[in-house]
Scaffold this motif. Sequence first.
Motif, PDB file in Angstrom:
ATOM      1  N   LEU A   1       7.611  13.094   0.623  1.00 13.14           N
ATOM      2  CA  LEU A   1       6.918  11.865   1.195  1.00 13.14           C
ATOM      3  C   LEU A   1       7.613  10.577   1.011  1.00 13.14           C
ATOM      4  N   THR A   2       8.360  10.265   0.180  1.00  8.94           N
ATOM      5  CA  THR A   2       9.359   9.174   0.309  1.00  8.94           C
ATOM      6  C   THR A   2      10.165   9.425   1.434  1.00  8.94           C
TER       7      THR A   2
ATOM      8  N   ASP B   1      -6.174  10.111  -2.648  1.00 11.29           N
ATOM      9  CA  ASP B   1      -7.595  10.058  -3.357  1.00 11.29           C
ATOM     10  C   ASP B   1      -7.295   9.432  -4.698  1.00 11.29           C
ATOM     11  N   LEU B   2      -6.010   9.748  -5.334  1.00 10.35           N
ATOM     12  CA  LEU B   2      -5.815   8.949  -6.617  1.00 10.35           C
ATOM     13  C   LEU B   2      -5.384   7.511  -6.576  1.00 10.35           C
ATOM     14  N   SER B   3      -4.673   7.110  -5.516  1.00 11.16           N
ATOM     15  CA  SER B   3      -4.416   5.679  -5.111  1.00 11.16           C
ATOM     16  C   SER B   3      -5.689   4.908  -4.811  1.00 11.16           C
ATOM     17  N   GLY B   4      -6.658   5.397  -4.748  1.00 10.69           N
ATOM     18  CA  GLY B   4      -7.895   4.373  -4.025  1.00 10.69           C
ATOM     19  C   GLY B   4      -7.982   3.491  -2.928  1.00 10.69           C
TER      20      GLY B   4
ATOM     21  N   ASP C   1       1.474  22.135   5.771  1.00 16.04           N
ATOM     22  CA  ASP C   1       0.297  22.350   4.891  1.00 16.04           C
ATOM     23  C   ASP C   1       0.205  21.892   3.549  1.00 16.04           C
ATOM     24  N   ALA C   2       1.087  22.348   2.765  1.00 11.81           N
ATOM     25  CA  ALA C   2       1.523  21.996   1.441  1.00 11.81           C
ATOM     26  C   ALA C   2       1.801  20.558   1.086  1.00 11.81           C
ATOM     27  N   VAL C   3       2.429  19.849   2.149  1.00 10.32           N
ATOM     28  CA  VAL C   3       2.819  18.680   1.913  1.00 10.32           C
ATOM     29  C   VAL C   3       1.615  17.571   2.314  1.00 10.32           C
ATOM     30  N   GLY C   4       0.618  18.263   3.303  1.00  8.59           N
ATOM     31  CA  GLY C   4      -0.572  17.447   3.710  1.00  8.59           C
ATOM     32  C   GLY C   4      -1.357  17.579   2.502  1.00  8.59           C
ATOM     33  N   HIS C   5      -1.557  18.526   1.948  1.00 10.00           N
ATOM     34  CA  HIS C   5      -2.519  18.654   0.764  1.00 10.00           C
ATOM     35  C   HIS C   5      -2.081  17.627  -0.256  1.00 10.00           C
ATOM     36  N   ALA C   6      -0.573  17.634  -0.592  1.00  5.86           N
ATOM     37  CA  ALA C   6      -0.126  16.726  -1.715  1.00  5.86           C
ATOM     38  C   ALA C   6      -0.434  15.208  -1.167  1.00  5.86           C
ATOM     39  N   CYS C   7      -0.411  15.151   0.159  1.00  2.00           N
ATOM     40  CA  CYS C   7      -0.589  13.543   0.513  1.00  2.00           C
ATOM     41  C   CYS C   7      -2.003  13.371   0.300  1.00  2.00           C
ATOM     42  N   ALA C   8      -2.918  14.224   0.530  1.00  2.01           N
ATOM     43  CA  ALA C   8      -4.462  13.840   0.711  1.00  2.01           C
ATOM     44  C   ALA C   8      -4.762  13.678  -0.971  1.00  2.01           C
ATOM     45  N   LYS C   9      -4.277  14.443  -1.810  1.00  6.05           N
ATOM     46  CA  LYS C   9      -4.450  14.428  -3.134  1.00  6.05           C
ATOM     47  C   LYS C   9      -3.990  12.968  -3.767  1.00  6.05           C
ATOM     48  N   ALA C  10      -2.741  12.686  -3.322  1.00  2.00           N
ATOM     49  CA  ALA C  10      -2.157  11.129  -3.930  1.00  2.00           C
ATOM     50  C   ALA C  10      -3.192  10.138  -3.309  1.00  2.00           C
TER      51      ALA C  10
ATOM     52  N   GLU D   1       0.759  -1.301  -0.047  1.00  3.13           N
ATOM     53  CA  GLU D   1      -0.071  -0.053  -0.062  1.00  3.13           C
ATOM     54  C   GLU D   1       1.051   1.314   0.184  1.00  3.13           C
ATOM     55  N   VAL D   2       2.013   1.331   0.760  1.00  2.00           N
ATOM     56  CA  VAL D   2       2.800   2.351   0.495  1.00  2.00           C
ATOM     57  C   VAL D   2       3.436   2.479  -0.841  1.00  2.00           C
ATOM     58  N   GLN D   3       3.705   1.436  -1.498  1.00  2.00           N
ATOM     59  CA  GLN D   3       4.331   1.592  -2.640  1.00  2.00           C
ATOM     60  C   GLN D   3       3.222   2.175  -3.835  1.00  2.00           C
ATOM     61  N   GLN D   4       1.903   1.678  -3.453  1.00  2.51           N
ATOM     62  CA  GLN D   4       0.798   2.083  -4.347  1.00  2.51           C
ATOM     63  C   GLN D   4       0.562   3.558  -4.159  1.00  2.51           C
ATOM     64  N   PHE D   5       0.555   4.002  -2.862  1.00  3.01           N
ATOM     65  CA  PHE D   5       0.386   5.388  -2.481  1.00  3.01           C
ATOM     66  C   PHE D   5       1.594   6.197  -2.880  1.00  3.01           C
ATOM     67  N   LEU D   6       2.649   5.840  -2.748  1.00  2.00           N
ATOM     68  CA  LEU D   6       3.929   6.801  -3.592  1.00  2.00           C
ATOM     69  C   LEU D   6       3.930   7.027  -4.968  1.00  2.00           C
ATOM     70  N   GLY D   7       3.279   5.851  -5.751  1.00  2.00           N
ATOM     71  CA  GLY D   7       3.116   5.705  -6.939  1.00  2.00           C
ATOM     72  C   GLY D   7       2.272   6.813  -7.591  1.00  2.00           C
ATOM     73  N   CYS D   8       1.320   7.171  -6.688  1.00  2.00           N
ATOM     74  CA  CYS D   8       0.439   8.311  -7.100  1.00  2.00           C
ATOM     75  C   CYS D   8       0.692   9.860  -6.564  1.00  2.00           C
ATOM     76  N   VAL D   9       1.877   9.839  -6.088  1.00  2.00           N
ATOM     77  CA  VAL D   9       2.382  11.281  -5.830  1.00  2.00           C
ATOM     78  C   VAL D   9       2.967  11.840  -7.120  1.00  2.00           C
ATOM     79  N   LEU D  10       2.322  12.604  -8.019  1.00  2.00           N
ATOM     80  CA  LEU D  10       3.045  12.916  -9.298  1.00  2.00           C
ATOM     81  C   LEU D  10       3.985  14.006  -9.456  1.00  2.00           C
ATOM     82  N   GLU D  11       4.110  14.974  -8.311  1.00  2.00           N
ATOM     83  CA  GLU D  11       4.803  16.204  -8.189  1.00  2.00           C
ATOM     84  C   GLU D  11       6.140  15.548  -7.890  1.00  2.00           C
ATOM     85  N   VAL D  12       7.148  15.962  -8.618  1.00  2.00           N
ATOM     86  CA  VAL D  12       8.527  15.431  -8.125  1.00  2.00           C
ATOM     87  C   VAL D  12       9.124  15.775  -6.805  1.00  2.00           C
ATOM     88  N   LYS D  13       8.730  16.876  -6.168  1.00  5.79           N
ATOM     89  CA  LYS D  13       9.178  17.494  -4.802  1.00  5.79           C
ATOM     90  C   LYS D  13       8.292  16.724  -3.800  1.00  5.79           C
ATOM     91  N   HIS D  14       7.115  16.744  -4.139  1.00  4.28           N
ATOM     92  CA  HIS D  14       6.066  15.871  -3.078  1.00  4.28           C
ATOM     93  C   HIS D  14       6.573  14.736  -3.324  1.00  4.28           C
TER      94      HIS D  14
END
Length: 293
Positions: free
Chosen positions: A125-126, A213-216, A202-211, A108-121
């Motif tokens: 998170l990694t 949602d994308l991960s399902g 907050d910016a990292v938290g927002h990116a985390c929430a977005k990823a 699940e960690v791998q699935q989640f990180l694969g959905c973090v699309l922005e390189v810095k985020h």
Amino acid sequence: MTQLRQRMSEDMQVRNFALNTQLSYLQQVSLFARYFGKSPDLLGREDIRTYQVYLTNEKKLAPGSIHTAIAALRFLYSVTLERDWAPEEVLPLPKKPQKLPIILSPEEVQQFLGCVLEVKHHAILTTCYAAGLRISEAVQLKTTDIDSQRMVVRVEQGKGQKDRYVMLSPKLLEILRDYWKVRRPVAWLFPGDRAGQPITRDAVGHACAKARDLSGLSKPVTPHSLRHAFAVHLLEAGADVRTIQLLLGHRSLATTAQYLRIATNKVCATSSPFELLPRPAPTLPPAAKPQYF
């Protein structure tokens, strides 16, 4: 700024409280004074009790939030105002429910990180997972904190104002190098939108929430979830609790030992006694008797 607020601020500064703690305590005392419309030095024990009831029954704050408010008031009345009554008796802390965090599996960690699309985020998170960092520690990393010669990450002034080193995974180093080639950070490893400032939590938290949602994924995912996963996955891989304590920067071994209740190889490795019971022979229902009436 009032004279009392200035004095409380100075009292915390001379005790070298973390900046976030100072800001939080001042905010809590400000809310307390605003509730009564009076300066705190004009309020007493009964007022504090009334405020505690308000926080519990009307505001319905979680016990952790009430703990913060009470800690701030304890400091104000025992240190800054030097009241002669024991704040521990007047300001009891509510009992916190003992809840276990929901842990992501490695898949699940791998699935989640694969959905973090922005390189810095993706890089930050990694880092939270690969090094077990708090988000407050990850956002404060500098480029000089990555030591590829010793394969360690220096965490400067983490929680409790303590420095420590954590492992630098070769895979993480590769990801950070790829990220550096794209963004070329100079001072802060993960710079924010404001010049000269690191990325905000907050910016990292927002990116985390977005990823998330994308991960399902059905499990909740926050930056701190990745730190929990780091600890549990290490424990399940055979690392001892003392080593994990040092990596996480826990002051107490008891805090780290709580992960023993979560690790499946510790909790579920022993077979249930039900498995020791002999398998019962199937019981056939009695033959139906003919009915004549």
